[in-house]
Motif scaffolding. Structure first.
Motif, mmCIF file in Angstrom:
data_model
loop_
_atom_site.group_PDB
_atom_site.id
_atom_site.type_symbol
_atom_site.label_atom_id
_atom_site.label_comp_id
_atom_site.label_asym_id
_atom_site.label_seq_id
_atom_site.Cartn_x
_atom_site.Cartn_y
_atom_site.Cartn_z
ATOM 1 N N ILE A 70 0.859 -1.191 0.000
ATOM 2 C CA ILE A 70 0.000 0.000 0.000
ATOM 3 C C ILE A 70 0.892 1.236 0.000
ATOM 4 O O ILE A 70 1.847 1.332 0.765
ATOM 5 C CB ILE A 70 -0.920 0.015 1.232
ATOM 6 C CG1 ILE A 70 -1.695 -1.301 1.323
ATOM 7 C CG2 ILE A 70 -1.897 1.193 1.155
ATOM 8 C CD1 ILE A 70 -2.439 -1.478 2.622
ATOM 9 N N ASN A 71 0.505 2.175 -0.826
ATOM 10 C CA ASN A 71 1.340 3.339 -1.109
ATOM 11 C C ASN A 71 1.236 4.412 -0.019
ATOM 12 O O ASN A 71 1.012 5.588 -0.289
ATOM 13 C CB ASN A 71 0.897 3.917 -2.467
ATOM 14 C CG ASN A 71 1.816 4.989 -2.953
ATOM 15 O OD1 ASN A 71 2.940 5.112 -2.488
ATOM 16 N ND2 ASN A 71 1.327 5.785 -3.904
ATOM 17 N N VAL A 72 1.389 4.004 1.237
ATOM 18 C CA VAL A 72 1.336 4.968 2.339
ATOM 19 C C VAL A 72 2.149 4.405 3.502
ATOM 20 O O VAL A 72 2.122 3.196 3.757
ATOM 21 C CB VAL A 72 -0.130 5.243 2.755
ATOM 22 C CG1 VAL A 72 -0.779 4.002 3.331
ATOM 23 C CG2 VAL A 72 -0.226 6.393 3.729
ATOM 24 N N SER A 124 5.643 2.828 2.849
ATOM 25 C CA SER A 124 4.616 1.871 2.443
ATOM 26 C C SER A 124 4.169 0.998 3.606
ATOM 27 O O SER A 124 4.827 0.925 4.642
ATOM 28 C CB SER A 124 5.145 0.989 1.305
ATOM 29 O OG SER A 124 6.243 0.217 1.759
ATOM 30 N N TYR A 218 -6.830 5.576 2.989
ATOM 31 C CA TYR A 218 -5.631 5.201 2.218
ATOM 32 C C TYR A 218 -5.546 3.728 1.830
ATOM 33 O O TYR A 218 -4.810 3.393 0.914
ATOM 34 C CB TYR A 218 -4.377 5.585 3.017
ATOM 35 C CG TYR A 218 -4.353 7.036 3.401
ATOM 36 C CD1 TYR A 218 -4.339 8.042 2.426
ATOM 37 C CD2 TYR A 218 -4.379 7.419 4.737
ATOM 38 C CE1 TYR A 218 -4.345 9.383 2.775
ATOM 39 C CE2 TYR A 218 -4.378 8.768 5.098
ATOM 40 C CZ TYR A 218 -4.359 9.739 4.112
ATOM 41 O OH TYR A 218 -4.367 11.068 4.461
ATOM 42 N N THR A 220 -6.958 1.791 -0.087
ATOM 43 C CA THR A 220 -7.882 1.708 -1.217
ATOM 44 C C THR A 220 -7.167 1.069 -2.413
ATOM 45 O O THR A 220 -5.943 1.198 -2.557
ATOM 46 C CB THR A 220 -8.381 3.109 -1.602
ATOM 47 O OG1 THR A 220 -7.248 3.970 -1.827
ATOM 48 C CG2 THR A 220 -9.207 3.698 -0.479
ATOM 49 N N ASN A 223 -4.381 2.558 -4.503
ATOM 50 C CA ASN A 223 -3.094 2.777 -3.841
ATOM 51 C C ASN A 223 -2.328 1.476 -3.635
ATOM 52 O O ASN A 223 -1.363 1.454 -2.874
ATOM 53 C CB ASN A 223 -3.315 3.428 -2.459
ATOM 54 C CG ASN A 223 -3.718 4.878 -2.570
ATOM 55 O OD1 ASN A 223 -3.365 5.548 -3.532
ATOM 56 N ND2 ASN A 223 -4.459 5.361 -1.591
ATOM 57 N N THR A 254 -5.853 11.727 -1.239
ATOM 58 C CA THR A 254 -4.471 11.953 -1.659
ATOM 59 C C THR A 254 -3.573 11.911 -0.418
ATOM 60 O O THR A 254 -3.945 12.407 0.646
ATOM 61 C CB THR A 254 -4.343 13.326 -2.335
ATOM 62 O OG1 THR A 254 -5.252 13.364 -3.435
ATOM 63 C CG2 THR A 254 -2.924 13.558 -2.827
ATOM 64 N N LYS A 255 -2.403 11.346 -0.573
ATOM 65 C CA LYS A 255 -1.489 11.239 0.566
ATOM 66 C C LYS A 255 -1.104 12.631 1.071
ATOM 67 O O LYS A 255 -0.982 13.574 0.282
ATOM 68 C CB LYS A 255 -0.212 10.502 0.147
ATOM 69 C CG LYS A 255 -0.401 9.027 -0.106
ATOM 70 C CD LYS A 255 0.908 8.377 -0.474
ATOM 71 C CE LYS A 255 1.475 8.927 -1.766
ATOM 72 N NZ LYS A 255 2.700 8.229 -2.200
#
Length: 471
Positions: A70-72, A124, A218, A220, A223, A254-255
């Motif tokens: 996940i991109n967070v 991540s 986030y 989602t 992402n 959005t991050k």
């Protein structure tokens, strides 16, 4: 007379069993060809909801392995709630799902010998699973329930929080970990998203509602990426995953903005005074970003400079010749934003000043008098490419590596580009980039040691006492 003595000493050294053994080892390594490889194709598929699949078959073993990225990460946490992802990921893993209590999750996974793990890094968050192919349906059900509808059992959440608070009370007990953490904060500043850490206040400030909101915002599909390796075909894997994509369409937020790192050159000498009998030392400055065109020359240059204790210039001088440290190594990082270039070592308190001076002198010697040779570069090239081969020795690693390179926006089959880059470096390239990017006179130096017992510290410059971070 001096020349004769020198010849005798050299003759003795080269005649010793150790020297002969080393010579034979190096000769054998030099005779081996530089390893060459071709990065395999990793097919991809994007589900309608945006989730990307990276697939590579495992034709040998009846296993199903997956990693969902996940991109967070921690750099995106609210500064008032630092530690949220630590609390969240641990609570997800042990906190049950919408269908299973915490104990039922453990029982189900143990019954079929499946494994699920959840964790987060700076950029991540990662969910991993592995199981036998015959148990993939049951394991995927638990896996996606953990991802989409974790129970976040209140009792388990508080158990994790207690463990976090306990970790805070113990994190100033190990000089080595103190040195790593405080050097990064010294360089970037305590408030930087890249180095900040949670404390008692922020850990207590995180609620279950905060964690649920973070998931909704986030976690989602747009992402996410997932890497899979299995005996199943790609089409079969897609069919296995399709049911879990139903109703999983939220766009998410959005991050949060992360401020760019300001690369500065600030010569500093700071000490954390502890009653210990040896000094832990880190010295260096900012490194570079991952797409710097001089990356490959810097990788090779750093390897010879201090990439390993044995055989590097720093290792040979500081450990072997002077006996000042058991180990010393340097690392030149290339991150999304500026990484670090740091030399790490430890020594007895009485030799702290000498070790720092000798380390800087060794680098000056490379930059000004004795540049890195072709033989050293060839040896470094062979070592680095040999290590790289291990990234391709397992189908699951191949799928995950490809997904991670995509996450960082590298081009497809980046390992081929990397290999070509390493092979194309010359000694002139290395000499140029070391002079351009390595600045020993601008080092920021952190010592964690017994200040009153360190001799000659003022010779290095103005010494500033650095307090340990609060709890």
């Amino acid at each position: 007379m001096k020349k004769l003595l020198y010849v005798i000493i050299i003759s003795i050294l080269w005649g010793s069993p150790f020297a002969r053994a080393l010579d034979e080892t190096v000769a054998r390594l030099e005779q081996k060809p530089v390893p060459s490889f071709e990065a395999p194709d990793v097919p991809t598929y994007t589900f309608p909801n945006g989730l990307q699949l990276f697939y590579y078959p495992n034709r040998e073993l009846p296993v199903f392995e997956a990693q969902l990225l996940i991109n967070v990460g921690a750099i995106h946490e609210d500064p008032q709630k630092l530690g949220l992802l630590t609390l969240l990921t641990s609570s997800i893993r042990i906190g049950g799902t919408s269908s299973y209590t915490p104990n039922q999750v453990d029982e189900e996974l143990e019954k079929i010998a499946s494994d699920i793990d959840v964790g987060a890094s700076r950029e991540s968050t990662v969910f991993k699973m592995s199981c036998l192919t015959k148990d993939v349906d049951q394991t995927l059900k638990i896996f996606f329930e953990m991802l989409k509808t974790p129970r976040l059992d209140a009792e388990r959440v508080e158990l994790v929080r207690t463990q976090m608070l306990d970790a805070i009370t113990h994190r100033n007990e190990e000089p080595e970990s103190i040195t790593d953490r405080e050097f990064a904060q010294m360089l970037y500043g305590d408030k930087s998203e890249w180095v900040r850490i949670y404390n008692e206040t922020t850990a207590k400030n995180i609620s279950v509602d905060d964690m649920k909101a973070f998931i909704a915002n986030y976690f989602t599909p747009g992402n996410m990426r997932i890497a899979v390796s299995s005996q199943l075909t790609m089409e079969e894997v897609i069919e296995k995953l399709k049911p879990f994509m139903e109703g999983f369409n939220a766009a998410g937020k959005t991050k949060p903005f992360v401020a760019p790192v300001q690369k500065t050159w600030g010569k500093k000498l700071e000490i954390i005074d502890l009653p210990v009998n040896q000094s832990n030392i880190m010295m260096g400055h900012f490194g570079e970003k991952r797409f710097n065109p001089d990356k490959y020359a810097l990788i090779l240059g750093n390897y010879v400079l201090g990439g390993s204790t044995f055989g590097s210039r720093l290792g040979s001088r500081i450990r072997t010749t002077l006996g000042l440290a058991y180990s010393i190594y340097s690392q030149f990082e290339f991150d999304t934003d500026y990484g670090t270039f740091a030399i790490s070592t430890s020594t007895k308190t009485g030799s702290t000043t000498q070790l720092i001076e000798e380390s800087k002198a060794t680098i000056h010697d490379i930059l000004e008098k004795n540049p890195i040779t072709d033989a050293e570069i060839n040896f470094a090239r062979q070592s680095i490419l040999n290590q790289l081969v291990f990234q391709l020795d397992d189908p699951y690693k191949i799928a995950v590596t490809d997904m991670q390179y995509d996450f960082y926006a590298y081009p497809k089959k980046y390992l081929n580009i990397y290999q070509k880059g390493i092979l194309g470096v010359t000694s002139d390239d290395v000499a140029r980039v070391l002079k351009q990017y390595v600045r020993p006179d601008d080092f920021e130096i952190l010592i964690v040691g017994n200040k009153k017992e360190i001799v000659g510290l003022d010779k290095l410059g103005e010494v500033v006492s650095r307090p340990l971070d609060d709890q």
